[in-house]
Write a protein that holds these residues in place. Structure first.
Motif: not given
Length: 579
Positions: A500-502, A507-510, A525-526, A551-563
């Protein structure tokens, strides 16, 4: 018409040719009357689609009957049962579901040999007696399928036809007299309907479903060599809005169906699906086929209204006594709790699941130029997708089939329909709908639940495009396609935290692998600002908290939505969207 003898010595009412004539004529007359019946539809929901639903149901029934007749040697009973089973699988709306059960009962009544008759009684063995018996079985079956039957509906018209036919037989009437009596009985029930239901009285219309039943009964008369009665011809004119007064003096043209009570519905959502159940010799005390319908009705009654459950043992199995190995049911309910209704069905094999928001469909009926069909594998998304204006196709126990898509496309009642698939197989099926003459279907290349959510959100954000003309709609469609192209998604099992972490990091960086097999997709993109997580019901809350924090550590300011997916699983579908 020349009547043939059945194997039990009785005179057969119908032969294969007359069944096919009946089916074909019923479809033709319902198609012609469809606009009139739709306009008069105020009960149980004023969504102006009873004529459309009945025509669609009988079309599927006609095609199934024709296929059975063309597959090889077939009896009238074989083709009648195929007619009923086709209606069952193709039933649309509560009117179509009830009609399918009437046809199922009619077929059973036509096939059943009279039992226990006195030696001097031949009434039930005659064509006239057989007609009365079949009409009675159809009326009984249809009424039993409805949890809360109301007077003044299709059920009342069916009962009126059966009772009048029985009286004619008891009086020594021949087939023509029994047919005449049945039509007059159904027509009388139709004329009374405006005084038997408050919704009809306020709108000053006759019941749309009862009218459709009368037309189907008249088609049976013609198939047997007798035309409709003058009374029902006149009824057709007055329901269509021609001058005329019904027996109590009320005008009953089709106007007014969307009057003061046009926004009243008996549940926010309509849920329809097909349920199948198999019983094997090794199942022990498993649910028998005869228990399925009562269990469905009692469970759904706790969750909504307009509950109709029709069907039973498949004819290819030992029939009717609960010992059959497989059965099929069509389920219909209006409910504020569609997810709970779908969970109630989890114990069975479920397919052809179609959900729509009734209030939206009522307000949009006849006004929207573009209809939306949204596919999903997640019951938890059904509510929001339907509220967005889409007719929702939920993948059930098996893959989405072409008939599921066709049913939803026609439910939109639009000339142009956008289809949003949720997987590659459904995408291929949807693209095959390009051969439809009506409506025109455009397919968005969405291949995951998150693609569907993003695409529908883009469309709703530009809601004016729905009726603003071709240029605006084309721009809105382009925006949907661009959003779908921008969403990168992965599917991971929450039980494997390292993976999951990988996957989230990739998804967010590589760059990330899609949830479908295929090559690695380009990195997001970032500037990506939205991370959407579709979580199975068994995913621990702590896993979701840790995922969002990572995810927020990888992309500060990211908006997360959980459904919530509404599936009892530990699966996670995670999507990143660049905005």
């Amino acid at each position: 018409m020349t009547h043939t003898s059945g194997t039990d010595g009785r005179s057969a009412l119908l032969d294969v040719a007359s069944v096919l004539r009946w089916a074909g004529d019923a479809v033709d007359v319902l198609e012609r009357a469809r606009p009139v019946i739709d306009r008069a539809n105020v009960f149980p929901v004023p969504d102006a689609d009873t004529g459309t639903n009945l025509a669609g149901t009988l079309t599927r029934a006609r095609d199934a009957a024709a296929a059975a007749a063309g597959a090889g040697p077939a009896t009238a009973d074989d083709v009648l049962h195929a007619l009923a089973h086709g209606a069952l699988l193709g039933a649309r709306g509560s009117s179509g579901v009830i009609m399918s059960e009437f046809l199922r009962g009619f077929a059973a009544g036509h096939a059943a040999a009279p039992a226990g008759l006195p030696d001097d009684s031949r009434a039930e063995a005659s064509p006239a007696g057989l007609l009365a018996r079949a009409l009675d079985r159809g009326a009984v079956s249809a009424r039993a399928s409805v949890v809360d039957p109301r007077p003044g509906t299709m059920l009342t018209a069916a009962r009126g036809a059966a009772d009048a036919a029985s009286r004619a037989v008891a009086g020594g009437g021949d087939l023509a007299e029994v047919l005449l009596g049945a039509c007059e009985g159904a027509g009388a029930a139709l004329r009374r309907s405006v005084d038997e239901l408050d919704e009809l009285r306020r709108a000053r219309v006759l019941d749309a479903g009862a009218y459709g039943f009368v037309l189907v009964l008249e088609a049976l008369c013609r198939a047997l060599g007798h035309g409709p009665t003058r009374a029902t011809e006149a009824e057709s004119l007055s329901l269509a809005g021609e001058p005329g007064e019904h027996q109590s003096g009320h005008a009953h043209g089709a106007h007014g169906a969307h009057g003061a009570h046009g926004s009243v519905v008996d549940g926010e959502f309509e849920v329809m699906c097909v349920v199948r159940h198999t019983v094997s010799a090794d199942d022990g005390p498993a649910t028998s086929l005869e228990e399925v319908a009562p269990l469905l009705r009692s469970g759904l009654q706790q969750l909504g209204d307009s509950v109709v459950v029709v069907g039973g043992a498949d004819r290819r199995d030992p029939a009717g006594d609960g010992s059959a190995r497989r059965g099929t049911w069509q389920v219909h309910v209006h409910t504020d709790h569609p997810v709970e209704a779908l969970r109630l069905l989890d114990r069975w094999e479920v397919g052809q699941v179609v959900v729509r928001c009734l209030a939206h469909q009522v307000s949009a009926r006849g006004a929207a130029e573009v209809g939306l069909v949204a596919c999903t594998s997640a019951p938890g998304l059904v509510t929001d997708l339907a509220r967005s204006g889409a007719v929702v196709v939920l993948r059930g126990s098996g893959p989405v089939e072409r008939e599921d898509l066709l049913r939803a496309v026609h439910e939109t009642d639009a000339e142009q329909v956008l289809v949003l698939p949720a997987d590659e197989a459904t995408l291929a099926l949807a693209r095959g709908l390009a051969d439809l003459s009506r409506p025109q279907v455009t397919v968005v290349a969405s291949t995951s639940d998150l693609h569907v959510v993003a695409a529908l959100s883009a469309w709703v954000s530009d809601a004016a495009a729905e009726s603003a003309g071709l240029v605006a709609r084309t721009a809105a469609l382009s925006a949907m396609e661009a959003v779908v192209a921008s969403v990168r998604a992965v599917q991971v099992d929450a039980a494997r935290p390292a993976e999951l972490v990988d996957q989230v990091s990739r998804l967010l960086q590589g760059g990330a692998r899609t949830h479908e097999p295929g090559p690695t997709v380009p990195a997001v993109p970032t500037s990506t600002t939205v991370l959407t997580v579709l979580a199975g019901d068994l995913v621990p809350a702590s896993v979701l908290t840790d995922l969002v924090a990572h995810a927020e550590r990888l992309a500060p300011g990211l908006e997360a939505v959980v459904l919530p997916s509404g599936r009892r699983s530990t699966a996670l579908v995670i999507g990143a969207e660049q905005q």
